[in-house]
Structures are given as C-alpha cells and as structure tokens.
Enzyme design. Structure first.
Site, mmCIF file in Angstrom:
data_model
loop_
_atom_site.group_PDB
_atom_site.id
_atom_site.type_symbol
_atom_site.label_atom_id
_atom_site.label_comp_id
_atom_site.label_asym_id
_atom_site.label_seq_id
_atom_site.Cartn_x
_atom_site.Cartn_y
_atom_site.Cartn_z
ATOM 1 N N ASP A 165 0.940 -1.086 0.044
ATOM 2 C CA ASP A 165 0.037 -0.162 -0.212
ATOM 3 C C ASP A 165 0.926 1.248 0.109
ATOM 4 O OD1 ASP A 165 -2.367 1.260 -0.041
ATOM 5 O OD2 ASP A 165 -2.438 1.263 2.121
ATOM 6 N N CYS A 180 -19.918 -13.914 -4.960
ATOM 7 C CA CYS A 180 -21.028 -13.125 -4.210
ATOM 8 C C CYS A 180 -22.471 -13.512 -4.443
ATOM 9 C CB CYS A 180 -20.973 -11.477 -4.257
ATOM 10 S SG CYS A 180 -19.310 -10.830 -3.762
ATOM 11 N N CYS A 236 -26.220 -12.023 -3.134
ATOM 12 C CA CYS A 236 -25.999 -11.459 -1.706
ATOM 13 C C CYS A 236 -25.770 -9.858 -1.885
ATOM 14 C CB CYS A 236 -24.922 -12.073 -1.069
ATOM 15 S SG CYS A 236 -24.790 -11.292 0.561
ATOM 16 N N CYS A 268 -23.566 -6.326 2.313
ATOM 17 C CA CYS A 268 -22.766 -5.265 2.470
ATOM 18 C C CYS A 268 -23.348 -3.965 1.982
ATOM 19 C CB CYS A 268 -21.517 -5.409 1.856
ATOM 20 S SG CYS A 268 -21.529 -5.745 -0.036
ATOM 21 N N CYS A 316 -24.555 -0.721 4.930
ATOM 22 C CA CYS A 316 -23.610 0.494 4.748
ATOM 23 C C CYS A 316 -24.431 1.750 5.529
ATOM 24 C CB CYS A 316 -23.100 0.779 3.339
ATOM 25 S SG CYS A 316 -22.054 2.038 3.370
ATOM 26 N N CYS A 372 -18.235 6.929 2.214
ATOM 27 C CA CYS A 372 -17.796 6.091 2.947
ATOM 28 C C CYS A 372 -17.300 6.619 4.260
ATOM 29 C CB CYS A 372 -16.440 5.272 2.151
ATOM 30 S SG CYS A 372 -15.764 3.929 3.084
ATOM 31 N N CYS A 418 -14.130 2.215 9.207
ATOM 32 C CA CYS A 418 -15.647 1.288 9.308
ATOM 33 C C CYS A 418 -15.512 -0.103 8.827
ATOM 34 C CB CYS A 418 -16.722 2.020 8.633
ATOM 35 S SG CYS A 418 -18.412 1.390 8.706
ATOM 36 N N CYS A 429 -19.451 -3.476 6.262
ATOM 37 C CA CYS A 429 -19.650 -4.205 5.404
ATOM 38 C C CYS A 429 -18.663 -5.540 5.425
ATOM 39 C CB CYS A 429 -19.021 -3.615 3.805
ATOM 40 S SG CYS A 429 -17.350 -2.966 3.923
#
Length: 356
Positions: free
Chosen positions: A142, A196, A199, A202, A206, A222, A249, A252
């Site tokens: 990162d 996924c 579904c 998430c 949120c 976000c 956060c 999700c």
C-alpha cells in the site's frame, strides 16, 4: 543461477510459497500482470469523482494499472495475504452497540502493518536471492500506485466483492495484501471467480449507503474516507450516520457471510494497543496532542493527526446518548485553536443540548 526451464520455475514457485508461509503470510500466490479491465474500471470511477480528495488515485497515469511501467522488467507479481483480525480484541459488534465507546477499524488496533509486511516481503526476497542469486524485484505494501486488489484476484487470493474489498472463500476479508513485483517468469496461479451471487448484505448495511451499486463505492460517502482521508469538515448530513465510528468502518465486512471463514491472527503486532478496541469516547477526547502522538506511536491512526482525531470523536460524542458529562467534555474543547475542531464541537453540542 539462471532459472529458465518450466520445471525449475515451477519448483521455485512452490518454494517461494513455502518460504512465505514460514514468514507468517496466510497465503502466497503468483499473478499475471494484465489487469486491463481494472484500468478501465478505475478510469470510470475517477470520472465520476468517487475518489473525492484522494487525488493520488488519479496520479501516475497508467503506472498504477500496468506493473511493467511502474517497475520495468516486471512479468509477474508475487501476492501475499496476512490475516489481521486479533483474537485479543473486543467483539466489534459489542463496541458498535455501546455508543459511549469509540469504534476503530480492526485493522488499525495494533502496529502499523506497512512496516511489518514490507519487512517480511524483503525477507522473502532475500530468501529467493539466496537460492537463485540476484533477480529483479520491488516490494509494495500500500505504498505506491499499485492496484493490489485486481492483482490479488489474478493471483487467486480472492475476488473483489460488491463492497470492493477482496474476499476469500477460505479466509473472508480480514487480511492485508502485499506484493513483490518481479522479473521472474514464474508460473501464475488461477484467477479467482466471484462468489457473491445475489447477496447484497454489504450494500444494505452500509450506514451512509456509500456502495451505490454492486462493485461501485462512492468514497465520498464512505465512513473510512470521511474519518481518515478527508482533511476538512465532514458533511453535516453524514455526521449522524457515522455513529461512534472514529477511525474507519468495518460494517460491510462484519455482515459478509464469507467472514464466517476468516482466520484469526496470532501475530502479536496486530493485538490491540492502548485499549483502543473499546475505549470511552470521553477518555479519548481528553487526550492532549502530545498524548495522542505518544499513544499512537507505531500505529496507522497517527497519520490523521490530532485535529482530525478530535473532529471524529466530536462527531461521535454528538451522536452519543444525551449526557451532561459529554456536554462538559465538548465545552472543554469549544475554544480549540482549530476552526475545524471548533465547528464539529459546536455541532456536537447542538446535538446534545437540543435534547437535554
């Protein structure tokens, strides 16, 4: 030693994975460097302004999506996963359900992962070099224009979920990613397919509805962006939705059914420090600036600085149950030198005093 034959390269790839596991990585896989679709997705995301103030996402041109342009000679990327959810931290849901406590994203409770993982990646590179001699590589955690999630998907570590995080059938999403760009033409692993399905947990969970459509995140809404990346004032309409989340956060991830398979980490550096997994908002708000920097030494939290720390906690205090002690704590900061802090304190006081 020059490694050129398919058999030698396959043996080396297998050895690299074994060495990586010994170093503490939860998974080590090898990716092809073609992420053309991700480049197109990034261009569209930027065009819609979803990156907000994260101007670095628009910098560096195609170097972000074309590894061989960022590091000439790159033909493969060795991708690693490191699980970070500590068994020693308080249950996230418990903290979120006690509005007098400050919730900090689980990834930031321990030591800053960047240095830890970069050191381990360097050790992996050293081990490869000791086996085959000098080779071309560069380690990233990162720390540069690297599209780590599409590369991790290419490597088979997981797929990009509807919340835009990487998901693994075997490990959920509570993990960090790191990369070794290399000129070794190693055999690549099979790309991950999405699981996924229909579904949308998430998306529905949120708090700020930042996931505007499957696989599309408007970072400007976000909470992780608002509490970490945003340098100025948090938009007023979003403040009540932040609740007691003061740094990042995890909603999700908490709701995602694949995290039933998440691996708990026994890495001591990821264990909570300073009791930040469940501290009282009032106590955190009372920290002086020197205390903030002392208590967040070696932590990812330090990057937001003291004023944003107070800004975030002020919002959480405004969202807390109405209490004279909260009002007293806020009033103690009402003349803070930072206009941004004063603004959020005034908002929080208004939230508290209007209902007292």
């Amino acid at each position: 030693m020059e490694i050129t034959s398919p058999t030698e390269l396959a043996y080396l790839a297998s050895a690299i994975k074994s060495w990586g596991y010994i170093l503490g990585f939860g998974e080590v896989r090898i990716a092809e460097i073609d992420i053309e679709q991700a480049e197109s997705n990034l261009r569209n995301w930027l065009a819609r302004g979803f990156h907000g103030e994260m101007h670095y996402m628009a910098a560096h041109g195609t170097k972000r999506s074309r590894p061989h342009e960022l590091v000439p000679g790159t033909v493969r990327v060795i991708c690693v996963r490191m699980d970070y959810l500590s068994a020693k931290s308080k249950e996230p849901e418990t903290v979120l359900n006690i509005p007098t406590l400050g919730y900090i994203s689980r990834y930031a409770l321990g030591r800053d992962y960047h240095k830890l993982m970069r050191k381990r990646l360097q050790q992996l590179a050293n081990r490869i070099e000791s086996a085959i001699g000098p080779f071309g590589y560069r380690a990233f955690v990162d720390s540069a224009p690297v599209m780590e999630k599409p590369l991790a998907q290419n490597a088979g570590i997981g797929w990009i979920g509807k919340h835009t995080n990487i998901l693994s059938q075997d490990a959920g999403s509570w993990f960090f990613l790191g990369e070794l760009y290399t000129d070794l033409p190693l055999p690549s692993d099979k790309i991950s397919e999405s699981h996924c399905g229909s579904c949308r947990a998430c998306i529905d969970i949120c708090p700020t509805q930042a996931i505007v459509a499957p696989y599309q995140l408007d970072a400007r809404r976000c909470i992780s962006y608002l509490t970490i990346e945003l340098k100025g004032s948090i938009p007023e309409p979003l403040r009540p939705l932040i609740g007691n989340r003061i740094y990042g956060c995890d909603d999700c991830q908490l709701i995602c059914p694949w995290n039933r398979f998440a691996k708990l980490s026994d890495e001591s550096d990821f264990a909570p420090r300073q009791e930040l997994d469940a501290s009282r908002l009032i106590d955190l708000f009372a920290w002086s600036e020197p205390e903030f920097f002392k208590r967040t030494e070696g932590s990812a939290i330090r990057r937001i600085g003291y004023n944003r720390w107070l800004r975030n906690i002020a919002v959480a205090l405004g969202n807390a149950p109405k209490n004279p002690d909260v009002v007293k704590a806020l009033k103690a900061r009402s003349d803070h030198p930072s206009s941004m802090v004063r603004e959020h304190v005034a908002w929080a006081l208004n939230q508290q005093e209007n209902v007292l």
